[in-house]
Design a protein around this motif. Structure first.
Motif, PDB file in Angstrom:
ATOM      1  N   GLU A  48       0.855  -1.193   0.000  1.00 36.27           N
ATOM      2  CA  GLU A  48       0.000   0.000   0.000  1.00 36.27           C
ATOM      3  C   GLU A  48       0.879   1.226   0.000  1.00 36.27           C
ATOM      4  OE1 GLU A  48      -3.325   0.580   2.881  1.00 36.27           O
ATOM      5  OE2 GLU A  48      -2.857  -1.507   3.385  1.00 36.27           O
ATOM      6  N   LEU A  49       0.284   2.383  -0.339  1.00 37.39           N
ATOM      7  CA  LEU A  49       1.000   3.652  -0.210  1.00 37.39           C
ATOM      8  C   LEU A  49       0.301   4.466   0.875  1.00 37.39           C
ATOM      9  CD1 LEU A  49       1.394   4.354  -4.017  1.00 37.39           C
ATOM     10  CD2 LEU A  49       3.265   3.945  -2.407  1.00 37.39           C
ATOM     11  N   PRO A  50       1.068   5.255   1.645  1.00 37.04           N
ATOM     12  CA  PRO A  50       0.416   6.055   2.684  1.00 37.04           C
ATOM     13  C   PRO A  50      -0.505   7.099   2.053  1.00 37.04           C
ATOM     14  CG  PRO A  50       2.742   6.669   2.459  1.00 37.04           C
ATOM     15  CD  PRO A  50       2.523   5.478   1.590  1.00 37.04           C
ATOM     16  N   LYS A  51      -1.761   7.099   2.465  1.00 32.68           N
ATOM     17  CA  LYS A  51      -2.713   8.021   1.845  1.00 32.68           C
ATOM     18  C   LYS A  51      -3.502   8.784   2.887  1.00 32.68           C
ATOM     19  CE  LYS A  51      -3.237   5.899  -2.595  1.00 32.68           C
ATOM     20  NZ  LYS A  51      -4.004   5.015  -3.457  1.00 32.68           N
ATOM     21  N   THR A  52      -3.889   9.994   2.524  1.00 31.73           N
ATOM     22  CA  THR A  52      -4.765  10.770   3.392  1.00 31.73           C
ATOM     23  C   THR A  52      -6.167  10.177   3.297  1.00 31.73           C
ATOM     24  OG1 THR A  52      -5.401  12.243   1.618  1.00 31.73           O
ATOM     25  CG2 THR A  52      -3.503  12.905   2.939  1.00 31.73           C
ATOM     26  N   ARG A  53      -7.049  10.655   4.175  1.00 34.71           N
ATOM     27  CA  ARG A  53      -8.403  10.108   4.136  1.00 34.71           C
ATOM     28  C   ARG A  53      -9.073  10.423   2.812  1.00 34.71           C
ATOM     29  NH1 ARG A  53      -8.331  11.203   9.848  1.00 34.71           N
ATOM     30  NH2 ARG A  53      -7.692   9.214  10.724  1.00 34.71           N
ATOM     31  N   GLY A  58      -7.645  10.233   0.104  1.00 40.66           N
ATOM     32  CA  GLY A  58      -7.081   9.355  -0.917  1.00 40.66           C
ATOM     33  C   GLY A  58      -5.837   9.882  -1.613  1.00 40.66           C
ATOM     34  N   LYS A  59      -5.297  10.999  -1.116  1.00 36.72           N
ATOM     35  CA  LYS A  59      -4.077  11.517  -1.750  1.00 36.72           C
ATOM     36  C   LYS A  59      -2.841  10.859  -1.144  1.00 36.72           C
ATOM     37  CE  LYS A  59      -5.208  15.965  -3.587  1.00 36.72           C
ATOM     38  NZ  LYS A  59      -5.627  17.263  -3.109  1.00 36.72           N
ATOM     39  N   ILE A  60      -1.883  10.579  -2.000  1.00 38.21           N
ATOM     40  CA  ILE A  60      -0.639   9.984  -1.507  1.00 38.21           C
ATOM     41  C   ILE A  60       0.126  11.022  -0.685  1.00 38.21           C
ATOM     42  CG2 ILE A  60       1.603   9.025  -2.187  1.00 38.21           C
ATOM     43  CD1 ILE A  60       0.236   8.001  -4.730  1.00 38.21           C
ATOM     44  N   MET A  61       0.571  10.635   0.498  1.00 37.21           N
ATOM     45  CA  MET A  61       1.360  11.548   1.340  1.00 37.21           C
ATOM     46  C   MET A  61       2.831  11.392   0.991  1.00 37.21           C
ATOM     47  SD  MET A  61      -0.244  13.416   3.703  1.00 37.21           S
ATOM     48  CE  MET A  61       0.456  13.424   5.346  1.00 37.21           C
ATOM     49  N   ARG A  62       3.269  12.174   0.043  1.00 33.95           N
ATOM     50  CA  ARG A  62       4.656  12.066  -0.396  1.00 33.95           C
ATOM     51  C   ARG A  62       5.642  12.461   0.697  1.00 33.95           C
ATOM     52  NH1 ARG A  62       4.729  11.949  -5.936  1.00 33.95           N
ATOM     53  NH2 ARG A  62       2.610  12.141  -6.679  1.00 33.95           N
ATOM     54  N   ARG A  63       5.215  13.399   1.527  1.00 31.65           N
ATOM     55  CA  ARG A  63       6.109  13.871   2.578  1.00 31.65           C
ATOM     56  C   ARG A  63       6.569  12.701   3.443  1.00 31.65           C
ATOM     57  NH1 ARG A  63       5.384  14.930   7.625  1.00 31.65           N
ATOM     58  NH2 ARG A  63       3.122  14.920   7.574  1.00 31.65           N
TER      59      ARG A  63
END
Ligand code: WTA
Length: 655
Positions: A617-622, A624-629
């Motif tokens: 999985e990729l870390p995502k905000t609620r 659904g945006k990827i948290m690149r930081r």
């Protein structure tokens, strides 16, 4: 601002600062600190000083037309030709002096000197040849060439006949070439058979051929023979020409330079942005040429009798502005080096500086960090006393690298100018004036006289000294891009929408946003912290994470990918890719290689991921945006900070 903006870390600025060496100030083109106040008081008329460095066919009637912001126009009513300014006007005084000193990579090969008279002759001949091939005023001519003298010849030949050029970096892939040719509707390509890199003869012909295969329209091609292996068994296109033959066929031809309106396009340069599609940055004849001439004179201290050495590649904006147009407009000698700085040995650059008595060196922090790593013995082995000024560009320079450059290359006697600017700004914007300003390693400096750059908070308000914010430019400047090619809307959206009142006709309500974070100190010195958009800076090369991601998801077996920049000792940043595979796709080394290969094919070896990590999985905000930081923190082994806004906080730990 995007969700993915990194936390702006306070970068280190060294405690120690340095006055410009007195010996430098004594002879500097600009030595009067009053210039800052003078330009403020006289703005925008102060920029007549830049325009006055050029020869105009018809003089302009308005310095700045700001009636339709953000479509600012400079020196309107004036006309000029860039090749006349870079060549013809120097013939009387400098005709027999070197315009270009070209050094090929192989050491057993003769270097080439082009005097102004010789360069003028070849530019005329090639301009006549281009006309003969059907190139008309305003046709975009693409060049896909490494550091060969024929590249500036072709650029100036285009300028002579009023045909804008679009130079594509030779290290870019065939796909990248095709995308740029299609976007610019360019029907002409000047390229070469190959070039030398670290001792290898690289084939460039087949790469160009692959690119052309992907271009839907017909293209007329000209091929420079660099390697002497001109039998490729096929032509590049139906309308294929050999450069030398064309020039020989037009021997002695002269072409009257076309008078271009100040606002006519001189060239297009594609650069990376937030979306996958590269942006065609449009630069004009009058404003751009004034800007690069003025900054070459004021910041690089260029004088006609200098031998000026910029180690950038002409395929990037630094080479356009500060190898070709700025130096040649001032009638100096500009160096072109084809190869790698460590071939055949790690002292190659210093050997060139010594042999040619180079007076300025303009390079990138990534190169300086590599030199540092290679050890001082390579520098110490050469007499570099001809150097008078050192410059850097492309990315923030860490104080340790700055100090090393100042001490070991400049022997403490050359001012170092850390120049902040972008493809879009045309030339330098924030840096010290070397004969005037105190230098603070790690901080670029104050904005140049007449440039209104400010660090602001998220709502455009000023920030306290020392606090991180966003770099903005509050007033237009002559060298600015005019638009994105055939896309005025995106131009407004990308550069102005963030901090401007976009409904206003008042030019004061328009603020340019370069997408860099910065902070400012009590003396007004700006430290640039890096990009706040999805652009990463690998060895001073600007790459869009979206472009890389779309190359990766193009691989069969990849479900999703995210790319971020992680810290790298030499490159500044390196590409870190996080990849979710489709069910059934083995997460093998072979698949990793395939992914890396796909990125090289789509963009070029410069975009090669340093690491490819598979993840479920990729870390995502609620939302659904990827948290690149967070991915950046993972890449850098940094503290992860607050992960509570994530939909899936556990994934970061796992990574
Ligand atoms: C970065 C290159 C810190 C910045 C001329 C900018 C810098 C991007 C500096 C433009 C500097 C360039 N200090 N950062 N002295 N110079 N940058 O368009 O992030 O290839 O936005 O132009 O490089 O890259 P570009």
């Amino acid at each position: 601002m995007s969700d993915s903006e990194p936390e702006l870390e306070a970068r280190l600025v060294a405690e120690e600062s340095f006055d410009p060496p007195a010996s430098f100030t004594e002879q500097a083109n600009v030595a009067d600190p009053a210039l800052y106040d003078g330009f403020d008081a006289e703005w925008p008329e102060c920029w007549e000083q830049a325009a006055d460095l050029l020869d105009w066919e018809a003089s302009y009637d308005t310095v700045l037309d700001d009636s339709q912001p953000p479509f600012f126009e400079w020196f309107t009513g004036g006309s000029l030709n860039a090749s006349t300014n870079c060549l013809d006007r120097h013939l009387d005084d400098r005709g027999e002096e070197a315009a270009i000193e070209w050094v090929g990579e192989p050491t057993d090969e003769a270097n080439e000197t082009y005097t102004y008279a010789e360069l003028h002759r070849e530019v005329n001949e090639f301009a006549a040849a281009l006309r003969g091939l059907g190139v008309e005023e305003d046709d975009v001519v693409t060049m896909y060439m490494p550091m060969l003298p024929e590249l500036p010849v072709a650029m100036l030949a285009c300028a002579r006949i009023g045909a804008p050029h679009s130079v594509v970096f030779a290290g870019f892939s065939a796909d990248a070439l095709a995308t740029r040719m299609e976007a610019a509707d360019s029907e002409y390509l000047v390229t070469c058979d190959g070039y030398y890199r670290r001792g290898d003869a690289l084939d460039h012909f087949e790469k160009a051929a692959d690119g052309l295969d992907a271009v839907a329209h017909d293209v007329t091609t000209v091929v420079v023979d660099r390697l002497g292996a001109d039998d490729h068994g096929h032509d590049l296109s139906d309308d294929h020409h050999d450069y030398d033959t064309l020039v020989a066929d037009h021997a002695g031809a002269t072409v009257d330079p076309v008078a271009r309106d100040a606002e006519d396009m001189l060239f297009l340069m594609y650069t990376s942005g937030t979306t996958g599609q590269p942006k065609g940055v449009k630069h004009t004849t009058g404003g751009y040429l004034s800007w690069v001439s003025w900054t070459s004179q004021a910041v690089l201290d260029v004088k006609p009798e200098d031998t000026y050495f910029c180690s950038a590649d002409i395929g990037w904006i630094t080479g356009h502005s500060y190898i070709v147009y700025g130096p040649l407009a001032l009638g100096t000698t500009t160096m072109l080096y084809e190869g790698a700085p460590d071939y055949p040995a790690r002292d190659r650059l210093w050997e060139i500086v010594e042999r040619y008595d180079a007076t300025q060196l303009y390079t990138a922090p990534t190169a300086i960090r590599a030199f540092m790593k290679w050890g001082t013995e390579h520098v110490d082995a050469h007499d570099l006393s001809s150097l008078r000024l050192l410059g850097t560009v492309g990315e923030p320079i860490n104080p340790r690298a700055w100090n090393w450059y100042y001490e070991h290359v400049g022997d403490g006697e050359c001012p170092v100018v850390d120049t902040w600017w972008q493809t879009e700004t045309g030339g330098m914007m924030v840096t010290t004036l070397p004969g005037v300003s105190r230098m603070k390693p790690g901080a670029a400096g104050r904005p140049l006289p007449g440039v209104d750059a400010q660090v602001v908070g998220p709502n455009g308000e000023s920030v306290e000294p020392g606090q991180a914010g966003y770099l903005t430019v509050q007033k237009p400047w002559p060298g600015m891009l005019r638009t994105l090619y055939q896309n005025d809307e995106r131009y407004v959206e990308e550069y102005w929408a963030e901090f401007s009142d976009t409904d206003s006709d008042d030019p004061d309500d328009w603020v340019y946003f370069p997408e860099d974070g910065a902070k400012v100190d009590e003396d007004g010195y700006i430290t640039v912290l890096g990009r706040v958009d999805d652009v990463i800076n690998v060895s001073g090369h600007r790459l869009g994470t979206m472009e890389i991601e779309s190359a990766i998801v193009g691989c069969e077996g990849v479900a999703e990918a995210a790319v971020v920049g992680g810290d790298h000792e030499v490159k500044g940043e390196a590409v870190y890719a996080y990849v979710i595979t489709e069910d059934g796709q083995p997460e093998s080394d072979a698949f990793r290689e395939e992914i890396v290969g796909a990125v090289e094919d789509a963009i070029g070896p410069i975009a090669r991921p340093e690491s490819v990590q598979f993840t479920p999985e990729l870390p995502k905000t609620r939302s659904g945006k990827i948290m690149r930081r967070l991915l950046e923190d993972v890449a850098n082994d940094d503290d992860l900070g607050d992960t509570s806004t994530l939909r899936n906080p556990e994934i970061v730990q796992e990574l």
